[in-house]
Motif scaffolding. Structure first.
Motif, PDB file in Angstrom:
ATOM      1  N   GLY A 272       0.807  -1.213   0.000  1.00  0.00           N
ATOM      2  CA  GLY A 272       0.000   0.000   0.000  1.00  0.00           C
ATOM      3  C   GLY A 272       0.839   1.262   0.000  1.00  0.00           C
ATOM      4  N   PHE A 273       1.938   1.259   0.726  1.00  0.00           N
ATOM      5  CA  PHE A 273       2.813   2.428   0.777  1.00  0.00           C
ATOM      6  C   PHE A 273       3.324   2.777  -0.614  1.00  0.00           C
ATOM      7  CE2 PHE A 273       6.700   4.768   1.237  1.00  0.00           C
ATOM      8  CZ  PHE A 273       6.523   5.574   2.347  1.00  0.00           C
ATOM      9  N   GLN A 274       3.832   1.748  -1.318  1.00  0.00           N
ATOM     10  CA  GLN A 274       4.399   1.987  -2.644  1.00  0.00           C
ATOM     11  C   GLN A 274       3.345   2.456  -3.641  1.00  0.00           C
ATOM     12  OE1 GLN A 274       7.566   1.990  -3.437  1.00  0.00           O
ATOM     13  NE2 GLN A 274       8.258   1.334  -1.416  1.00  0.00           N
ATOM     14  N   LEU A 275       2.136   1.905  -3.545  1.00  0.00           N
ATOM     15  CA  LEU A 275       1.083   2.284  -4.483  1.00  0.00           C
ATOM     16  C   LEU A 275       0.567   3.699  -4.207  1.00  0.00           C
ATOM     17  CD1 LEU A 275      -0.763  -1.121  -4.697  1.00  0.00           C
ATOM     18  CD2 LEU A 275       0.508   0.006  -6.531  1.00  0.00           C
ATOM     19  N   ALA A 276       0.387   4.043  -2.935  1.00  0.00           N
ATOM     20  CA  ALA A 276       0.000   5.409  -2.599  1.00  0.00           C
ATOM     21  C   ALA A 276       1.069   6.392  -3.073  1.00  0.00           C
ATOM     22  CB  ALA A 276      -0.225   5.531  -1.093  1.00  0.00           C
ATOM     23  N   ALA A 277       2.332   5.996  -2.938  1.00  0.00           N
ATOM     24  CA  ALA A 277       3.434   6.851  -3.389  1.00  0.00           C
ATOM     25  C   ALA A 277       3.359   7.085  -4.901  1.00  0.00           C
ATOM     26  CB  ALA A 277       4.774   6.226  -3.012  1.00  0.00           C
ATOM     27  N   ARG A 278       2.978   6.055  -5.650  1.00  0.00           N
ATOM     28  CA  ARG A 278       2.863   6.226  -7.104  1.00  0.00           C
ATOM     29  C   ARG A 278       1.785   7.260  -7.441  1.00  0.00           C
ATOM     30  NH1 ARG A 278       5.464   2.977 -10.741  1.00  0.00           N
ATOM     31  NH2 ARG A 278       3.983   3.500 -12.382  1.00  0.00           N
ATOM     32  N   LEU A 279       0.669   7.216  -6.733  1.00  0.00           N
ATOM     33  CA  LEU A 279      -0.393   8.188  -6.998  1.00  0.00           C
ATOM     34  C   LEU A 279       0.061   9.605  -6.631  1.00  0.00           C
ATOM     35  CD1 LEU A 279      -3.597   6.285  -5.827  1.00  0.00           C
ATOM     36  CD2 LEU A 279      -2.707   6.559  -8.155  1.00  0.00           C
ATOM     37  N   LEU A 280       0.762   9.731  -5.518  1.00  0.00           N
ATOM     38  CA  LEU A 280       1.293  11.037  -5.128  1.00  0.00           C
ATOM     39  C   LEU A 280       2.275  11.557  -6.174  1.00  0.00           C
ATOM     40  CD1 LEU A 280       1.760  10.248  -1.358  1.00  0.00           C
ATOM     41  CD2 LEU A 280       0.347  12.126  -2.243  1.00  0.00           C
TER      42      LEU A 280
ATOM     43  N   TYR B 107      -1.659  13.193  -7.841  1.00  0.00           N
ATOM     44  CA  TYR B 107      -2.971  13.121  -7.212  1.00  0.00           C
ATOM     45  C   TYR B 107      -2.937  13.658  -5.788  1.00  0.00           C
ATOM     46  CZ  TYR B 107      -4.747  10.267 -11.059  1.00  0.00           C
ATOM     47  OH  TYR B 107      -5.142   9.829 -12.288  1.00  0.00           O
ATOM     48  N   ASP B 108      -4.049  14.231  -5.353  1.00  0.00           N
ATOM     49  CA  ASP B 108      -4.254  14.653  -3.968  1.00  0.00           C
ATOM     50  C   ASP B 108      -4.638  13.403  -3.176  1.00  0.00           C
ATOM     51  OD1 ASP B 108      -5.264  15.520  -1.541  1.00  0.00           O
ATOM     52  OD2 ASP B 108      -6.642  16.992  -2.389  1.00  0.00           O
ATOM     53  N   VAL B 109      -3.756  12.944  -2.292  1.00  0.00           N
ATOM     54  CA  VAL B 109      -3.959  11.687  -1.573  1.00  0.00           C
ATOM     55  C   VAL B 109      -3.892  11.910  -0.064  1.00  0.00           C
ATOM     56  CG1 VAL B 109      -3.194   9.297  -1.279  1.00  0.00           C
ATOM     57  CG2 VAL B 109      -2.871  10.425  -3.485  1.00  0.00           C
ATOM     58  N   ALA B 110      -4.911  11.421   0.630  1.00  0.00           N
ATOM     59  CA  ALA B 110      -4.903  11.374   2.097  1.00  0.00           C
ATOM     60  C   ALA B 110      -4.861   9.910   2.503  1.00  0.00           C
ATOM     61  CB  ALA B 110      -6.144  12.055   2.671  1.00  0.00           C
ATOM     62  N   VAL B 111      -4.096   9.585   3.536  1.00  0.00           N
ATOM     63  CA  VAL B 111      -3.866   8.186   3.881  1.00  0.00           C
ATOM     64  C   VAL B 111      -4.181   7.910   5.346  1.00  0.00           C
ATOM     65  CG1 VAL B 111      -2.095   7.920   2.101  1.00  0.00           C
ATOM     66  CG2 VAL B 111      -1.415   8.561   4.416  1.00  0.00           C
TER      67      VAL B 111
ATOM     68  N   ARG C 174     -14.884   4.842 -15.741  1.00  0.00           N
ATOM     69  CA  ARG C 174     -14.568   6.152 -15.179  1.00  0.00           C
ATOM     70  C   ARG C 174     -13.269   6.136 -14.376  1.00  0.00           C
ATOM     71  NH1 ARG C 174     -17.864   7.675 -11.266  1.00  0.00           N
ATOM     72  NH2 ARG C 174     -19.454   6.057 -11.267  1.00  0.00           N
ATOM     73  N   ILE C 175     -13.003   5.002 -13.718  1.00  0.00           N
ATOM     74  CA  ILE C 175     -11.874   4.919 -12.782  1.00  0.00           C
ATOM     75  C   ILE C 175     -10.598   4.393 -13.443  1.00  0.00           C
ATOM     76  CG2 ILE C 175     -11.118   3.775 -10.631  1.00  0.00           C
ATOM     77  CD1 ILE C 175     -13.105   6.030 -10.265  1.00  0.00           C
ATOM     78  N   GLU C 176     -10.723   3.793 -14.617  1.00  0.00           N
ATOM     79  CA  GLU C 176      -9.565   3.135 -15.248  1.00  0.00           C
ATOM     80  C   GLU C 176      -8.323   4.021 -15.338  1.00  0.00           C
ATOM     81  OE1 GLU C 176      -8.515   0.304 -19.093  1.00  0.00           O
ATOM     82  OE2 GLU C 176     -10.379   1.446 -19.075  1.00  0.00           O
ATOM     83  N   PRO C 177      -8.433   5.322 -15.692  1.00  0.00           N
ATOM     84  CA  PRO C 177      -7.207   6.148 -15.745  1.00  0.00           C
ATOM     85  C   PRO C 177      -6.480   6.219 -14.412  1.00  0.00           C
ATOM     86  CG  PRO C 177      -8.998   7.229 -16.920  1.00  0.00           C
ATOM     87  CD  PRO C 177      -9.608   6.064 -16.181  1.00  0.00           C
ATOM     88  N   LEU C 178      -7.224   6.264 -13.313  1.00  0.00           N
ATOM     89  CA  LEU C 178      -6.609   6.289 -11.988  1.00  0.00           C
ATOM     90  C   LEU C 178      -5.896   4.967 -11.715  1.00  0.00           C
ATOM     91  CD1 LEU C 178      -6.208   7.626  -9.181  1.00  0.00           C
ATOM     92  CD2 LEU C 178      -8.432   6.671  -8.532  1.00  0.00           C
ATOM     93  N   LEU C 179      -6.553   3.854 -12.026  1.00  0.00           N
ATOM     94  CA  LEU C 179      -5.944   2.549 -11.816  1.00  0.00           C
ATOM     95  C   LEU C 179      -4.700   2.373 -12.686  1.00  0.00           C
ATOM     96  CD1 LEU C 179      -9.195   0.383 -11.732  1.00  0.00           C
ATOM     97  CD2 LEU C 179      -7.677   0.834  -9.803  1.00  0.00           C
ATOM     98  N   ALA C 180      -4.745   2.925 -13.896  1.00  0.00           N
ATOM     99  CA  ALA C 180      -3.613   2.779 -14.821  1.00  0.00           C
ATOM    100  C   ALA C 180      -2.356   3.442 -14.275  1.00  0.00           C
ATOM    101  CB  ALA C 180      -3.973   3.354 -16.186  1.00  0.00           C
ATOM    102  N   ALA C 181      -2.526   4.426 -13.373  1.00  0.00           N
ATOM    103  CA  ALA C 181      -1.356   5.092 -12.795  1.00  0.00           C
ATOM    104  C   ALA C 181      -0.597   4.182 -11.839  1.00  0.00           C
ATOM    105  CB  ALA C 181      -1.803   6.356 -12.056  1.00  0.00           C
ATOM    106  N   LEU C 182      -1.219   3.074 -11.443  1.00  0.00           N
ATOM    107  CA  LEU C 182      -0.606   2.188 -10.454  1.00  0.00           C
ATOM    108  C   LEU C 182       0.359   1.172 -11.061  1.00  0.00           C
ATOM    109  CD1 LEU C 182      -3.683   1.479  -8.158  1.00  0.00           C
ATOM    110  CD2 LEU C 182      -1.793   3.056  -7.738  1.00  0.00           C
TER     111      LEU C 182
END
Length: 320
Positions: free
Chosen positions: A20-28, A32-36, A153-161
Motif C-alpha cells: 500500500g505504501f508503494q502504491l500510494a506513493a505512485r499516486l502522489l 494526485y491529492d492523496v490522504a492516507v 470512469r476509474i480506469e485512468p486512476l488505476l492505470a497510474a498504479l
C-alpha cells in the motif's frame, strides 16, 4: 452521502504496508491529492514528504472521491469499512467509489459491496499481482470487477498504479481471479523448490540449474524473479508463508464450493502449513526450498553469486 467523482479525483488510501505504501506513493508522484490512513500511523507518516495528508481514522476519508483499501485479510477489510470509525460509518458523507485491492474472500467482498451500495458508494474489487519491487518497476497488474461503467470512469486512476488493468466481470469475479493466481503461485514455487533441490542433490549448483531453466521454454518472468532468493537464500519478505497459506485455503474453499478438484493445490497447502509450523513465518515464502532441502536430507548454503532477477521499469509484472 456519496458524491460525483471529480476529475482528477481526490483520493483516500487505507493501508500503507509494504504494498500500500508503494502504491500510494505512485499516486502522489503522479500528482494526485492523496490522504492516507494506517492502523500504525508511523508507517504512513513518510508519505507526507511526497505531499500526502495522514488522517487518524478511516472515516476521516469519507469525503474523498475515491478511496482505496489494501489490508491483510477479510476481518481487516470489514474493520476499516464498517467497524468503529470505519470508512462507511459517517452520517454525513461517503466516498464516491471504494476500490478494495486486498486479497479477501468473495463473501466478505460481497458484504462490503452491499454496505457500500446502501451508502450510495460504488464498489470495485481490484486485487493486484506484484510486490514492492514490481511496483517500483511499473509492472503491477490489476484484476477489476464490479460495474463496467464505474470501471470505465476509474480506469485512468488505476492505470497510474502499474502496467496492466483487466476488467474481469461483475460483482466478485476479481476475487476468484486473484485467488486462482495465488494458488498457482504456491504450486509453482513448491514445484520449483522440488526440482532445484533434486538438481542440487545430484551435484548441480542452483545457479547453474536455474540459469538453464530460465533460458528454456519452461522459464518465466516469475522463475527468473525468484532465482536470486533461491540461489543466495535471501528471504527478505515480499510475501510471507502465512499469507500464502491463507490464499491457498481461500482457493480450496472456492474449489469445494464450485466442485472443482484441486489435488496439487491441496498438497501444496499442506506443505505450506508444514513450513509455517516449522517456524517460517516472517521470511519470504521462497523459503519453501529450505523445507524441501531438509526433507531431502541436505542443508543448503548461499551460493553468493550475482543472479539477474529480470526486473526493469519496462519488464512485465511477475506476481510475488
Amino acid at each position: 452521502m456519496a458524491h460525483v467523482t471529480q476529475d482528477p479525483p481526490r483520493v483516500g488510501w487505507i493501508g500503507t504496508g509494504r504494498m500500500g505504501f508503494q502504491l500510494a506513493a505512485r499516486l502522489l508522484d503522479a500528482g494526485y491529492d492523496v490522504a492516507v490512513h494506517n492502523r500504525t500511523r508511523a508507517k504512513a507518516e513518510p508519505l507526507t514528504e511526497r505531499g500526502a495528508t495522514v488522517v487518524d481514522r478511516p472515516v476521516d476519508l469519507a469525503d474523498r472521491d475515491v478511496v482505496f483499501t489494501m489490508v491483510s485479510a477479510s476481518p481487516d477489510l470489514q474493520a476499516v469499512t464498517t467497524g468503529p470509525g470505519g470508512l462507511l460509518t459517517s452520517p454525513d458523507a461517503a466516498p464516491g467509489v471504494l476500490i478494495d485491492s486486498s486479497t479477501v474472500s468473495t463473501g466478505t467482498s460481497a458484504l462490503v459491496r452491499e454496505e457500500a451500495a446502501r451508502r450510495g458508494t460504488d464498489f470495485l474489487a481490484a486485487p493486484v499481482s506484484g510486490n514492492p519491487k514490481v511496483i517500483a518497476a511499473g509492472g503491477l497488474t490489476i484484476a477489476v470487477s464490479g460495474s463496467r461503467e464505474v470501471f470505465g470512469r476509474i480506469e485512468p486512476l488505476l492505470a497510474a498504479l502499474g502496467r496492466g488493468v483487466t476488467y474481469v466481470g461483475e460483482d466478485e469475479a476479481a476475487r476468484l481471479v486473484k485467488i486462482a493466481h495465488n494458488v498457482f503461485l504456491g504450486v509453482v514455487t513448491q514445484s520449483l523448490a522440488e526440482i532445484t533441490v533434486l538438481a542440487e542433490k545430484g551435484g548441480v549448483s542452483r545457479a547453474a540449474f536455474l540459469e538453464f531453466l530460465n533460458d528454456s521454454v519452461m522459464g518465466s518472468a516469475y522463475t527468473r524473479y525468484k532465482s536470486p532468493a533461491l540461489v543466495n537464500l535471501d528471504f527478505k519478505p515480499t510475501f510471507t508463508m502465512p499469507l500464502l497459506r491463507k490464499d491457498l485455503e481461500l482457493g480450496l474453499s472456492a474449489a469445494r464450493e464450485l466442485e472443482v478438484p484441486m489435488p496439487l493445490a491441496a498438497a501444496t497447502a499442506q506443505l505450506v502449513a508444514s513450513a509455517v509450523g516449522a517456524g517460517h513465518v516472517d521470511e519470504d515464502f521462497a523459503a519453501l526450498i529450505l523445507e524441501q532441502a531438509r526433507n531431502s536430507g541436505i542443508t543448503l548454503v548461499a551460493e553468493d553469486v550475482s543472479v539477474d532477477d529480470g526486473l526493469s521499469p519496462r519488464d512485465r509484472a511477475v506476481g510475488r
